[in-house]
Design a protein around this motif. Structure first.
Motif, PDB file in Angstrom:
ATOM      1  N   TYR A 164       1.061  -0.987  -0.008  1.00 21.94           N
ATOM      2  CA  TYR A 164       0.270   0.170  -0.169  1.00 21.94           C
ATOM      3  C   TYR A 164       1.061   1.122  -0.309  1.00 21.94           C
ATOM      4  O   TYR A 164       1.799   1.667   0.791  1.00 21.94           O
ATOM      5  CB  TYR A 164      -1.030   0.431   0.783  1.00 21.94           C
ATOM      6  N   PRO A 165       1.037   2.403  -0.759  1.00 23.64           N
ATOM      7  CA  PRO A 165       1.604   3.737  -1.186  1.00 23.64           C
ATOM      8  C   PRO A 165       1.412   4.131   0.811  1.00 23.64           C
ATOM      9  O   PRO A 165       0.358   4.527   1.207  1.00 23.64           O
ATOM     10  CB  PRO A 165       1.159   4.588  -1.453  1.00 23.64           C
ATOM     11  N   LEU A 166       2.435   4.441   0.678  1.00 22.67           N
ATOM     12  CA  LEU A 166       2.632   5.573   2.494  1.00 22.67           C
ATOM     13  C   LEU A 166       1.883   6.533   2.507  1.00 22.67           C
ATOM     14  O   LEU A 166       2.053   7.705   1.429  1.00 22.67           O
ATOM     15  CB  LEU A 166       4.043   5.599   2.527  1.00 22.67           C
ATOM     16  N   PRO A 167       0.860   7.229   2.505  1.00 19.67           N
ATOM     17  CA  PRO A 167      -0.018   8.505   3.171  1.00 19.67           C
ATOM     18  C   PRO A 167       1.379   9.712   2.796  1.00 19.67           C
ATOM     19  O   PRO A 167       2.527   9.644   3.522  1.00 19.67           O
ATOM     20  CB  PRO A 167      -0.646   8.427   4.180  1.00 19.67           C
ATOM     21  N   GLU A 168       0.692  10.973   2.065  1.00 20.79           N
ATOM     22  CA  GLU A 168       2.124  11.800   2.098  1.00 20.79           C
ATOM     23  C   GLU A 168       2.077  12.071   2.884  1.00 20.79           C
ATOM     24  O   GLU A 168       3.176  12.635   3.826  1.00 20.79           O
ATOM     25  CB  GLU A 168       1.450  12.908   0.955  1.00 20.79           C
ATOM     26  N   ALA A 169       0.849  12.639   4.506  1.00 17.48           N
ATOM     27  CA  ALA A 169       1.639  12.353   5.425  1.00 17.48           C
ATOM     28  C   ALA A 169       2.641  11.934   6.286  1.00 17.48           C
ATOM     29  O   ALA A 169       3.144  12.085   7.178  1.00 17.48           O
ATOM     30  CB  ALA A 169       0.026  13.020   6.667  1.00 17.48           C
ATOM     31  N   GLN A 170       2.101  10.865   6.095  1.00 19.69           N
ATOM     32  CA  GLN A 170       3.654  10.144   7.041  1.00 19.69           C
ATOM     33  C   GLN A 170       4.181  10.171   6.245  1.00 19.69           C
ATOM     34  O   GLN A 170       5.937  10.300   7.156  1.00 19.69           O
ATOM     35  CB  GLN A 170       3.081   9.115   6.811  1.00 19.69           C
ATOM     36  N   ARG A 171       5.389  10.177   4.867  1.00 22.04           N
ATOM     37  CA  ARG A 171       5.958  10.032   4.147  1.00 22.04           C
ATOM     38  C   ARG A 171       7.244  11.468   4.608  1.00 22.04           C
ATOM     39  O   ARG A 171       7.980  11.854   5.222  1.00 22.04           O
ATOM     40  CB  ARG A 171       5.746  10.152   2.389  1.00 22.04           C
ATOM     41  N   ASP A 172       5.632  13.080   4.972  1.00 18.60           N
ATOM     42  CA  ASP A 172       6.870  13.949   5.251  1.00 18.60           C
ATOM     43  C   ASP A 172       7.143  14.035   6.335  1.00 18.60           C
ATOM     44  O   ASP A 172       8.135  14.762   6.377  1.00 18.60           O
ATOM     45  CB  ASP A 172       5.377  14.734   5.077  1.00 18.60           C
ATOM     46  N   ARG A 173       6.659  12.543   7.556  1.00 13.51           N
ATOM     47  CA  ARG A 173       7.298  12.713   8.624  1.00 13.51           C
ATOM     48  C   ARG A 173       8.349  12.118   8.839  1.00 13.51           C
ATOM     49  O   ARG A 173       9.387  12.103   9.397  1.00 13.51           O
ATOM     50  CB  ARG A 173       6.442  11.722   9.592  1.00 13.51           C
ATOM     51  N   PHE A 174       9.405  11.621   7.151  1.00 11.06           N
ATOM     52  CA  PHE A 174      10.333  10.468   7.403  1.00 11.06           C
ATOM     53  C   PHE A 174      11.975  11.823   7.116  1.00 11.06           C
ATOM     54  O   PHE A 174      11.032  12.263   5.883  1.00 11.06           O
ATOM     55  CB  PHE A 174      10.548   9.719   6.100  1.00 11.06           C
ATOM     56  N   MET A 175      12.493  12.259   7.955  1.00 16.83           N
ATOM     57  CA  MET A 175      13.336  12.712   7.580  1.00 16.83           C
ATOM     58  C   MET A 175      13.821  13.004   6.322  1.00 16.83           C
ATOM     59  O   MET A 175      14.349  13.755   5.362  1.00 16.83           O
ATOM     60  CB  MET A 175      14.317  13.897   8.857  1.00 16.83           C
ATOM     61  N   ALA A 176      14.658  11.488   6.134  1.00 16.30           N
ATOM     62  CA  ALA A 176      15.087  11.354   4.610  1.00 16.30           C
ATOM     63  C   ALA A 176      14.842   9.712   4.724  1.00 16.30           C
ATOM     64  O   ALA A 176      14.027   8.813   4.756  1.00 16.30           O
ATOM     65  CB  ALA A 176      16.508  11.254   5.259  1.00 16.30           C
ATOM     66  N   ARG A 177      15.014   9.840   3.194  1.00 15.69           N
ATOM     67  CA  ARG A 177      14.466   8.435   2.760  1.00 15.69           C
ATOM     68  C   ARG A 177      15.967   8.057   1.254  1.00 15.69           C
ATOM     69  O   ARG A 177      16.769   9.163   0.760  1.00 15.69           O
ATOM     70  CB  ARG A 177      13.395   8.978   1.481  1.00 15.69           C
ATOM     71  N   ILE A 178      16.622   7.061   1.875  1.00 12.15           N
ATOM     72  CA  ILE A 178      17.702   6.421   0.921  1.00 12.15           C
ATOM     73  C   ILE A 178      16.701   5.205   0.082  1.00 12.15           C
ATOM     74  O   ILE A 178      16.061   4.494   0.361  1.00 12.15           O
ATOM     75  CB  ILE A 178      18.645   5.633   1.973  1.00 12.15           C
ATOM     76  N   GLN A 179      18.450   4.498  -1.087  1.00 14.24           N
ATOM     77  CA  GLN A 179      17.896   3.329  -1.391  1.00 14.24           C
ATOM     78  C   GLN A 179      18.873   2.767  -1.496  1.00 14.24           C
ATOM     79  O   GLN A 179      19.867   3.500  -1.582  1.00 14.24           O
ATOM     80  CB  GLN A 179      17.551   3.272  -2.645  1.00 14.24           C
ATOM     81  N   MET A 180      18.982   1.682  -1.112  1.00 19.35           N
ATOM     82  CA  MET A 180      19.888   0.725  -0.860  1.00 19.35           C
ATOM     83  C   MET A 180      21.406   0.280  -1.901  1.00 19.35           C
ATOM     84  O   MET A 180      22.465   0.330  -2.087  1.00 19.35           O
ATOM     85  CB  MET A 180      20.321  -0.851  -0.277  1.00 19.35           C
ATOM     86  N   GLY A 181      20.191  -0.478  -3.323  1.00 21.29           N
ATOM     87  CA  GLY A 181      20.559  -0.869  -4.437  1.00 21.29           C
ATOM     88  C   GLY A 181      21.546  -1.785  -4.593  1.00 21.29           C
ATOM     89  O   GLY A 181      21.859  -2.523  -2.633  1.00 21.29           O
ATOM     90  N   TYR A 182      21.778  -2.794  -4.967  1.00 21.11           N
ATOM     91  CA  TYR A 182      22.012  -4.081  -5.108  1.00 21.11           C
ATOM     92  C   TYR A 182      24.266  -3.533  -4.823  1.00 21.11           C
ATOM     93  O   TYR A 182      24.422  -2.390  -5.048  1.00 21.11           O
ATOM     94  CB  TYR A 182      22.106  -4.417  -6.791  1.00 21.11           C
ATOM     95  N   PRO A 183      24.587  -3.946  -4.288  1.00 21.76           N
ATOM     96  CA  PRO A 183      25.643  -3.772  -4.057  1.00 21.76           C
ATOM     97  C   PRO A 183      26.886  -4.194  -4.782  1.00 21.76           C
ATOM     98  O   PRO A 183      26.943  -4.862  -5.932  1.00 21.76           O
ATOM     99  CB  PRO A 183      25.866  -5.345  -2.760  1.00 21.76           C
ATOM    100  N   ALA A 184      27.731  -3.671  -4.661  1.00 19.78           N
ATOM    101  CA  ALA A 184      29.000  -4.013  -6.011  1.00 19.78           C
ATOM    102  C   ALA A 184      29.687  -5.257  -5.626  1.00 19.78           C
ATOM    103  O   ALA A 184      29.593  -6.184  -4.790  1.00 19.78           O
ATOM    104  CB  ALA A 184      30.031  -3.103  -5.866  1.00 19.78           C
ATOM    105  N   ARG A 185      30.251  -5.914  -6.684  1.00 15.58           N
ATOM    106  CA  ARG A 185      30.778  -7.332  -6.786  1.00 15.58           C
ATOM    107  C   ARG A 185      31.172  -7.835  -6.044  1.00 15.58           C
ATOM    108  O   ARG A 185      31.564  -8.760  -4.740  1.00 15.58           O
ATOM    109  CB  ARG A 185      30.765  -7.979  -8.666  1.00 15.58           C
ATOM    110  N   THR A 186      32.860  -6.755  -5.510  1.00 17.54           N
ATOM    111  CA  THR A 186      33.025  -7.255  -4.748  1.00 17.54           C
ATOM    112  C   THR A 186      32.755  -7.440  -3.052  1.00 17.54           C
ATOM    113  O   THR A 186      32.673  -8.265  -1.860  1.00 17.54           O
ATOM    114  CB  THR A 186      34.294  -6.271  -4.477  1.00 17.54           C
TER     115      THR A 186
END
Length: 321
Positions: A164-186
């Protein structure tokens, strides 16, 4: 008492470095994501980690919790999770003939909300008061949450089945959003080697405690933010509101969060004042999850980060001279 004194910014920076080194034992090759998590911790914020399953979202959250030796709780968000499971519930005690409050999973220094967007919007909203005011209201009574208090929520992309998508009001309470991404091969090879020796998280040890974090927050509040920096922050936020690619720009809360995060960035760099580069460096991370793209921008397959970065780039840095 010395142990209750407000630490110096140098002490805060040293501890933050140690926390980062501790987390990097189990989250390899992600220095930017680890740095952002530490900034949010010391800025009294909450962190949203979004990516596909299996890339280390929960590991990062748990490693941060272990590194500060605070009370940590994990809430697995599922479609049948109830709001009372998160906040707590009043239960009638047959012996005392009175209602007793049974604390929910949110009562901890660090709350790991796993796959938050698999719960219903009603249950997601149970976190709103806790994240905004560090308290919970149940049956007409208010209960304060521990200090420090931080929610680290992980979520899968909304295209994943059963989300379910997060409501706009809740997303706004997060200071930051990060994405991990796939790790490098090593890094992925190193992860396999480490896993062969047992649980990775067992190697993460506490380098500080929740009391120090609370006192460090007080020290960081003294970092000076000049009026010209505040003007720059507002200019950045207004740029998202005026962007032709966005139908919803960043809120005034975003301005406050960006200022707090910039203070921590300055402190960790050994300064007691914020410079424009501190703000510019964090702007996309702090602002991008709060905005909504226009239909045309979505059709053009532009991401929130791309649009916000473009808006930020159009705002000139203030003249430091």
């Amino acid at each position: 008492m010395n142990d209750a004194a407000t630490p110096s910014l140098a002490e805060v920076a040293n501890v933050a470095t140690s926390v980062g080194q501790s987390i990097s034992k189990v989250v390899e090759g992600k220095p930017r994501q680890i740095h952002t998590a530490i900034i949010v911790l010391f800025a009294e914020g909450h962190l949203l980690i979004e990516d596909v399953p299996g890339v280390g979202k929960t590991v990062l959250a748990k490693a941060l919790a272990r590194s500060i030796s605070g009370e940590a709780r994990r809430i697995q968000f599922t479609p049948d999770l109830l709001p009372s499971d998160v906040t707590g519930v009043s239960v009638f005690n047959q012996e005392s003939r009175e209602f007793e409050f049974k604390k929910g999973g949110v009562f901890a220094n660090i709350v790991v909300g796993d796959e938050i967007n698999r719960a219903s919007p009603k249950t997601q909203s149970a976190l709103l008061e806790a994240m905004a005011e560090s308290q919970v209201s149940v049956d007409g009574r208010t209960y304060p949450l521990p200090n420090p208090f931080m929610v680290i929520a992980t979520q899968n992309p909304i295209e994943m089945e059963g989300t379910y998508p997060l409501p706009e009001a809740q997303r706004d309470r997060f200071m930051a959003r990060i994405q991990m991404g796939y790790p490098a091969r090593t890094s992925e090879v190193a992860m396999l080697t480490a896993q062969a020796n047992g649980d990775q998280l067992a190697t993460v040890s506490a380098v500080t405690d929740a009391d120090f974090v609370a006192r460090a927050v007080v020290a960081i509040r003294e970092v000076y933010v000049a009026p010209i920096i505040n003007d720059y922050i507002v200019n950045l936020v207004e740029a998202t509101r005026n962007s032709p690619d966005l139908r919803l720009g960043a809120s005034p809360r975003a301005s406050l969060h960006l200022m707090r995060a910039a203070r921590v960035e300055a402190a960790l760099a050994g300064r007691d004042y914020v410079i424009p580069e501190d703000v510019a460096h964090l702007a996309t991370t702090v602002l991008s999850h709060r905005v909504l793209l226009t239909v045309d921008a979505q059709v053009a397959r532009r991401s929130n980060e791309q649009v916000v970065a473009g808006a930020v780039a159009q705002v000139p840095l203030p003249n430091k001279g």
